[in-house]
Write a protein that holds these residues in place. Structure first.
Motif, PDB file in Angstrom:
ATOM      1  N   UNK A 173      -3.643  -8.965   3.628  1.00 55.10           N
ATOM      2  CA  UNK A 173      -2.637  -8.520   2.660  1.00 55.10           C
ATOM      3  C   UNK A 173      -1.942  -7.295   3.230  1.00 55.10           C
ATOM      4  N   UNK A 174      -0.629  -7.264   3.073  1.00 50.80           N
ATOM      5  CA  UNK A 174       0.145  -6.137   3.607  1.00 50.80           C
ATOM      6  C   UNK A 174       1.399  -5.988   2.779  1.00 50.80           C
ATOM      7  N   UNK A 175       2.059  -4.828   2.903  1.00 52.16           N
ATOM      8  CA  UNK A 175       3.275  -4.573   2.146  1.00 52.16           C
ATOM      9  C   UNK A 175       4.417  -5.459   2.609  1.00 52.16           C
ATOM     10  N   UNK A 233       1.824   2.213   1.691  1.00 54.28           N
ATOM     11  CA  UNK A 233       1.557   0.791   1.702  1.00 54.28           C
ATOM     12  C   UNK A 233       0.086   0.569   2.041  1.00 54.28           C
ATOM     13  N   UNK A 234      -0.437  -0.552   1.622  1.00 54.15           N
ATOM     14  CA  UNK A 234      -1.855  -0.831   1.853  1.00 54.15           C
ATOM     15  C   UNK A 234      -1.989  -2.130   2.627  1.00 54.15           C
ATOM     16  N   UNK A 235      -3.150  -2.319   3.226  1.00 53.27           N
ATOM     17  CA  UNK A 235      -3.440  -3.613   3.831  1.00 53.27           C
ATOM     18  C   UNK A 235      -4.924  -3.885   3.648  1.00 53.27           C
ATOM     19  N   UNK A 236      -5.269  -5.149   3.683  1.00 56.51           N
ATOM     20  CA  UNK A 236      -6.677  -5.496   3.495  1.00 56.51           C
ATOM     21  C   UNK A 236      -6.917  -6.888   4.050  1.00 56.51           C
ATOM     22  N   UNK A 239       3.456  -5.936  -4.730  1.00 57.76           N
ATOM     23  CA  UNK A 239       3.679  -6.913  -3.665  1.00 57.76           C
ATOM     24  C   UNK A 239       4.415  -6.233  -2.517  1.00 57.76           C
ATOM     25  N   UNK A 240       5.410  -5.418  -2.863  1.00 56.83           N
ATOM     26  CA  UNK A 240       6.227  -4.790  -1.832  1.00 56.83           C
ATOM     27  C   UNK A 240       5.413  -3.784  -1.022  1.00 56.83           C
ATOM     28  N   UNK A 241       4.557  -3.031  -1.720  1.00 57.00           N
ATOM     29  CA  UNK A 241       3.783  -2.006  -1.005  1.00 57.00           C
ATOM     30  C   UNK A 241       2.441  -2.525  -0.508  1.00 57.00           C
ATOM     31  N   UNK A 242       2.098  -3.729  -0.837  1.00 58.45           N
ATOM     32  CA  UNK A 242       0.855  -4.300  -0.329  1.00 58.45           C
ATOM     33  C   UNK A 242      -0.307  -4.021  -1.260  1.00 58.45           C
ATOM     34  N   UNK A 243      -1.151  -5.045  -1.458  1.00 61.10           N
ATOM     35  CA  UNK A 243      -2.325  -4.854  -2.303  1.00 61.10           C
ATOM     36  C   UNK A 243      -3.514  -4.420  -1.457  1.00 61.10           C
ATOM     37  N   UNK A 244      -4.479  -3.795  -2.117  1.00 57.79           N
ATOM     38  CA  UNK A 244      -5.648  -3.265  -1.414  1.00 57.79           C
ATOM     39  C   UNK A 244      -6.471  -4.390  -0.801  1.00 57.79           C
ATOM     40  N   UNK A 275      -2.696   0.660  -5.359  1.00 57.56           N
ATOM     41  CA  UNK A 275      -2.371  -0.598  -4.683  1.00 57.56           C
ATOM     42  C   UNK A 275      -2.830  -1.853  -5.414  1.00 57.56           C
TER      43      UNK A 275
END
Lengths: 270, 194
Positions: free
Chosen positions: B157-159, B141-144, A222-227, A72
């Motif tokens: 942050x999200x996909x 997908x990740x989120x933070x 960006x599409x899959x989301x950053x950590x 990510x």
């Protein structure tokens, strides 16, 4: 504390293949080293240390929480490949593992198997092929559309990481083979220098290209989301620099080892 | 040189293997690349629900949060505009799942208020950290969370992907919100036709 460690070491996505291959490699070394020790030819502590450090580093970047960040964040992904393709593979190859792993077979010989693998080995260990594959794979997996698919599909992702590790080990095995090339009929030291130089420049160019390109080259992050919320531009610049400078340093390190071998054999004289 | 050629051929086959459905989407066809639709989350009434709430409907799923300054409202607007070009029957075949990855601020009530604004087909969902981790991992997908400022606001942050599922819950499509409205509408229609 214990829980933090446990979380950190838990694989993000469990891969039985990774566990199996790492166990096979570690077990192979232990068994082979014991067999060799009985003949009084045990590998040195340094070689053992180098092998296991390399293996552990590779395991750590693909099968712990690190893998989550590598999936990510572009720059974390670059660190992952730096370990798989350069640092970890370098340390594994530096341990000269093939004689140790071959000793697992003991006195038994497998002529059919050896004959089947001989042509493959000849091709993959050829200096031109090894260099082309080494550089080619970096470019291939960093091709934006390929990179996008590899990051999306679990199957391709695993293929990407394992191809990088195996290819890295092969390349560094050719470079770091400690035998006298004249006797073992391996690539000469001059050829190995040329391989390193040939591999160095495309990596510098690619690293610089990524660093100085408009942000958004690898939009899968960006599409899959950053950590965590890191700006895409910073992520790409960090990733570019990591593609550019540490591999160049590893090349120099490789050249130093080759130089040492060369001086060694020169001193012993013809 | 035979080997690199062979490798490239192998990669080509592997890559080609990813898309096998006969439909031509404007977005990216990801049939078979990801898992089928499945989740356990909390809905706008605070009840625990699973994917059965959209049984038999095509689904567009995406992740976000209601305090999102740009992407989420833009995407929901885009989807609402695209849905408006569809017939009533087509719209009835379709649900939009908006999964908030910010459960601390996004209460069921707030989610309800937020999604109602974008149309009756939009369903707001959220969940505990474990539930959200499960569903985000399923869809790669990740989120933070960013640091809180003095007023307690923070970035998430999200996909940015919208995932399309057909009526049997199979993953089909990955869309980005830079697709024009007409293309999104085409893809939504294609999803309901599958």
């Amino acid at each position: 504390m214990w829980q933090t460690l446990q979380t950190a070491l838990t694989p993000y996505i469990l891969s039985p293949l990774t566990v199996l291959l790492c166990l096979l490699a570690a077990g192979g070394w232990v068994l082979g080293a014991r067999r060799l020790a009985r003949q009084g030819r045990a590998p040195s502590v340094w070689r053992t240390l180098s092998f296991f450090t390399g293996l552990l580093l590779c395991y750590a970047v693909i099968h712990t929480q690190f893998d989550y960040y590598a999936r990510y964040m572009f720059f974390m992904h670059r660190i992952q490949h730096l370990v798989l393709h350069h640092l970890g593979a370098f340390l594994i190859a530096l341990a000269n593992p093939l004689p140790v792993l071959a000793a697992v077979a003991g006195g038994r010989r497998f002529p059919l198997l050896a004959r089947a693998f001989a042509p493959l080995r000849r091709v993959l260990f050829d200096p031109v092929v090894a260099t082309l594959l080494f550089v080619g794979l970096i470019f291939f997996w960093l091709w934006p559309s390929v990179h996008f698919d590899a990051m999306l599909s679990l199957r391709l992702y695993e293929l990407m990481n394992w191809s990088m590790l195996i290819d890295g080990v092969i390349f560094w095995l050719v470079i770091l083979d400690p035998r006298d090339p004249r006797q073992a009929r391996t690539s000469g030291f001059g050829v190995r220098f040329l391989m390193l130089v040939a591999a160095l420049f495309p990596q510098i160019l690619l690293g610089a290209y990524i660093t100085f390109s408009e942000p958004g080259l690898y939009d899968v992050y960006a599409i899959c989301g950053r950590a965590w919320p890191l700006s895409p531009a910073t992520d790409q610049v960090l990733g570019g620099v990591l593609t550019w400078i540490p591999p160049a340093m590893m090349t120099i390190l490789g050249a130093l080892v080759v130089l040492r071998y060369y001086l060694n054999y020169e001193q012993r004289g013809d | 040189m035979r080997i690199p050629g062979l490798l490239i051929a192998l990669f080509a086959v592997l890559l080609a293997g990813c898309g096998e459905s006969p439909v031509a989407f404007h977005g990216k066809d990801i049939t078979g690349v990801m898992n089928d639709l499945s989740f356990t989350l909390t809905d706008e009434n605070g009840d625990t629900v699973t994917e059965t709430i959209v049984d038999g409907k095509a689904v567009v799923l995406f992740f976000g949060y209601t305090h999102c300054p740009d992407y989420c409202p833009m995407t929901l607007t885009l989807l609402a505009q695209a849905m408006n070009t569809l017939s009533e029957q087509e719209r009835e075949q379709l649900r939009v799942l908006f999964i908030s990855v910010d459960p601390e601020r996004d209460t069921p009530a707030l989610l309800k208020e937020y999604t109602e604004y974008f149309g009756p087909e939009v369903i707001g969902l959220t969940g505990s950290k474990d539930q959200l981790d499960d569903v985000t991992k399923r869809y790669r997908t990740a989120y933070g969370y960013g640091d809180k400022d003095e007023e307690g606001n923070y970035e998430v942050s999200h996909g940015l992907a919208m995932y399309g599922f057909d009526k049997s819950g199979r993953v089909r499509l990955l869309m980005r919100n830079d697709q024009p409205v007409e293309q999104v509408a085409d893809d939504l229609k294609a999803l309901t036709d599958l």
